[in-house]
Structures are given as structure tokens and as C-alpha cells.
Design a protein around this motif. Structure first.
Motif, PDB file in Angstrom:
ATOM      1  N   ALA A 108       0.853  -1.257  -0.136  1.00  7.44           N
ATOM      2  CA  ALA A 108       0.104   0.035   0.004  1.00  7.44           C
ATOM      3  C   ALA A 108       0.887   1.370   0.048  1.00  7.44           C
ATOM      4  O   ALA A 108       0.800   1.893   0.918  1.00  7.44           O
ATOM      5  N   HIS A 109       1.427   1.562  -1.089  1.00  2.23           N
ATOM      6  CA  HIS A 109       2.459   2.516  -1.179  1.00  2.23           C
ATOM      7  C   HIS A 109       1.587   3.910  -1.075  1.00  2.23           C
ATOM      8  O   HIS A 109       2.541   4.906  -0.354  1.00  2.23           O
ATOM      9  N   TRP A 110       0.368   4.197  -1.394  1.00  3.30           N
ATOM     10  CA  TRP A 110      -0.225   5.464  -0.880  1.00  3.30           C
ATOM     11  C   TRP A 110      -0.437   5.539   0.355  1.00  3.30           C
ATOM     12  O   TRP A 110      -0.628   6.655   0.998  1.00  3.30           O
ATOM     13  N   LEU A 111      -0.270   4.515   1.340  1.00  5.96           N
ATOM     14  CA  LEU A 111      -0.478   4.744   2.813  1.00  5.96           C
ATOM     15  C   LEU A 111       1.235   4.754   3.517  1.00  5.96           C
ATOM     16  O   LEU A 111       1.491   5.652   4.171  1.00  5.96           O
ATOM     17  N   TYR A 112       2.177   3.923   3.095  1.00  7.75           N
ATOM     18  CA  TYR A 112       3.521   3.832   3.635  1.00  7.75           C
ATOM     19  C   TYR A 112       4.321   5.321   3.274  1.00  7.75           C
ATOM     20  O   TYR A 112       5.244   5.474   3.814  1.00  7.75           O
ATOM     21  N   GLU A 113       3.773   5.956   2.079  1.00  4.76           N
ATOM     22  CA  GLU A 113       4.698   7.024   1.714  1.00  4.76           C
ATOM     23  C   GLU A 113       3.605   8.383   2.186  1.00  4.76           C
ATOM     24  O   GLU A 113       4.243   9.307   1.626  1.00  4.76           O
ATOM     25  N   LEU A 114       2.885   8.313   2.902  1.00  3.17           N
ATOM     26  CA  LEU A 114       2.410   9.432   3.316  1.00  3.17           C
ATOM     27  C   LEU A 114       3.334  10.178   4.195  1.00  3.17           C
ATOM     28  O   LEU A 114       4.151   9.971   4.918  1.00  3.17           O
ATOM     29  N   LYS A 115       3.228  11.610   3.904  1.00  2.11           N
ATOM     30  CA  LYS A 115       4.209  12.484   4.523  1.00  2.11           C
ATOM     31  C   LYS A 115       3.784  12.556   6.017  1.00  2.11           C
ATOM     32  O   LYS A 115       4.953  12.870   6.991  1.00  2.11           O
ATOM     33  N   GLU A 116       2.926  12.174   6.613  1.00  2.00           N
ATOM     34  CA  GLU A 116       2.529  12.315   7.882  1.00  2.00           C
ATOM     35  C   GLU A 116       3.396  11.354   8.774  1.00  2.00           C
ATOM     36  O   GLU A 116       3.856  11.633   9.944  1.00  2.00           O
ATOM     37  N   TRP A 117       4.036  10.395   8.204  1.00  2.00           N
ATOM     38  CA  TRP A 117       4.951   9.281   8.761  1.00  2.00           C
ATOM     39  C   TRP A 117       6.570  10.253   9.272  1.00  2.00           C
ATOM     40  O   TRP A 117       6.837   9.739  10.197  1.00  2.00           O
ATOM     41  N   ASP A 118       6.515  11.116   8.462  1.00  2.00           N
ATOM     42  CA  ASP A 118       7.856  12.061   8.777  1.00  2.00           C
ATOM     43  C   ASP A 118       7.918  12.388  10.417  1.00  2.00           C
ATOM     44  O   ASP A 118       9.238  12.432  10.981  1.00  2.00           O
ATOM     45  N   ALA A 119       6.918  12.796  11.137  1.00  2.03           N
ATOM     46  CA  ALA A 119       6.816  13.237  12.319  1.00  2.03           C
ATOM     47  C   ALA A 119       6.811  12.011  13.463  1.00  2.03           C
ATOM     48  O   ALA A 119       7.055  12.160  14.553  1.00  2.03           O
ATOM     49  N   LEU A 120       6.324  10.829  13.020  1.00  2.00           N
ATOM     50  CA  LEU A 120       6.358   9.626  13.693  1.00  2.00           C
ATOM     51  C   LEU A 120       7.622   8.668  13.847  1.00  2.00           C
ATOM     52  O   LEU A 120       7.756   8.084  14.836  1.00  2.00           O
ATOM     53  N   LEU A 121       8.103   8.432  12.694  1.00  3.05           N
ATOM     54  CA  LEU A 121       9.218   7.622  12.362  1.00  3.05           C
ATOM     55  C   LEU A 121      10.293   8.309  11.474  1.00  3.05           C
ATOM     56  O   LEU A 121      10.053   8.691  10.441  1.00  3.05           O
ATOM     57  N   THR A 122      11.596   8.127  12.068  1.00  2.55           N
ATOM     58  CA  THR A 122      12.453   8.700  11.244  1.00  2.55           C
ATOM     59  C   THR A 122      12.818   8.017   9.966  1.00  2.55           C
ATOM     60  O   THR A 122      12.494   7.022   9.835  1.00  2.55           O
TER      61      THR A 122
END
Length: 163
Positions: A108-122
Motif C-alpha cells: 500500500a504505497h499510498w499509505l506508507y509514503e504518506l508525509k505524516e510518517w515523517d513526524a512519527l518514524l525517522t
């Protein structure tokens, strides 16, 4: 019939209908928006009445059960989806590493590429999770050809060593 059973029945009927593509486009759009909201607000706990949570994330109850079905394996303790009703109180803790890994597994690249991950996982954490995913899904052949290097580590060809 439980909400989860209704969801599964809806999925089964969608497989055979012409509306299949439209149904999944709609679901994936709502799922993406829900993940953006969850990750963007740094929420790791889904807590509240099922019907209220569904409204919070812009879904009907049935679609929200589908969302819970997708995220269930990424929770600290999996939910008993068959037992859930509109009035069920939910308290589910999301394990972010597992969620990212499961998104990779679902491709699900549309989910694991979300920019919101930047603040949660380095970037390093995400790279480590991807590396682990790749290691877990690597095809390994145990068959050694006669001209391959010997698995004992001698550096000789298998036919001249242990073969």
C-alpha cells in the motif's frame, strides 16, 4: 448479522459486480484520509464508541469495520471484530512499527509514503523496517549446484569439496 460479517459479505458481493472498482476507490480514499488524520495528529490510541469513531474519520459504521479489519494486525491487542457493534466501546493501541511493516506487506504505497510518517518514524527507522521486510520476504533456495561455491565456506566449488 454482525457488522464484520456484513463487511465480509459486502466484499464478497463486490468481487462479482461491475461496481467493484468504484467501491474500492471509495474505500481506499476514506482509508487514506483516516490514516492521514491518525498519523497527522500523532494518535496511537483509537478510543471511543465505534459509531463515534466512524463519524470522526468520515466513514459509515460498515466502512469503519473494514478499516479496523485492515489495522487489526497492527494493534497491540487485536480486536474481536465479530463481537463489535455500533455501540461497542473500543480502546485500541496502534503499534507504529507494525503498522508501517504491514503497509509494506500490503504493498500500500499510498499509505506508507504518506508525509505524516515523517513526524512519527525517522527515515532511519523506516529504512530499518523496510530492510526487515525485505529480509523476511526474500526467496531463499537451499539447492546447491555442483559448480556453486561450497556452503561449508571453504571457497572451493561444491563438486570439489563436500559434493
Amino acid at each position: 448479522m454482525s457488522l464484520f460479517a456484513e463487511w465480509q459479505k459486502k466484499l464478497d458481493t463486490q468481487r462479482d459486480s461491475a461496481a467493484n472498482e468504484k467501491f474500492f476507490e471509495n474505500y481506499l480514499a476514506k482509508e487514506t484520509e483516516a490514516y492521514k488524520a491518525i498519523l497527522g495528529s500523532n494518535t496511537t490510541v483509537l478510543e471511543g464508541r465505534l459509531a463515534d469513531l466512524a463519524k470522526t474519520y468520515g466513514m459509515d459504521n460498515l466502512t469503519f469495520i473494514g478499516f479496523l479489519d485492515g489495522i487489526n494486525t497492527s494493534l497491540e491487542t487485536e480486536l474481536d471484530l465479530d463481537a463489535l457493534t455500533e455501540e461497542s466501546e473500543i480502546k485500541a493501541t496502534i503499534v507504529l512499527d507494525k503498522l508501517y511493516y504491514n503497509m509494506l506487506n500490503a504493498k500500500a504505497h499510498w499509505l506508507y509514503e504518506l508525509k505524516e510518517w515523517d513526524a512519527l518514524l525517522t527515515t532511519e527507522q523506516r529504512a530499518d523496517i523496510k530492510k526487515q521486510y525485505n529480509e523476511d520476504h526474500r526467496a531463499v533456495s537451499n539447492k546447491v549446484g555442483r559448480n556453486d561455491p561450497c556452503p561449508c565456506g571453504s571457497g572451493k566449488k561444491y563438486k570439489k569439496c563436500c559434493g
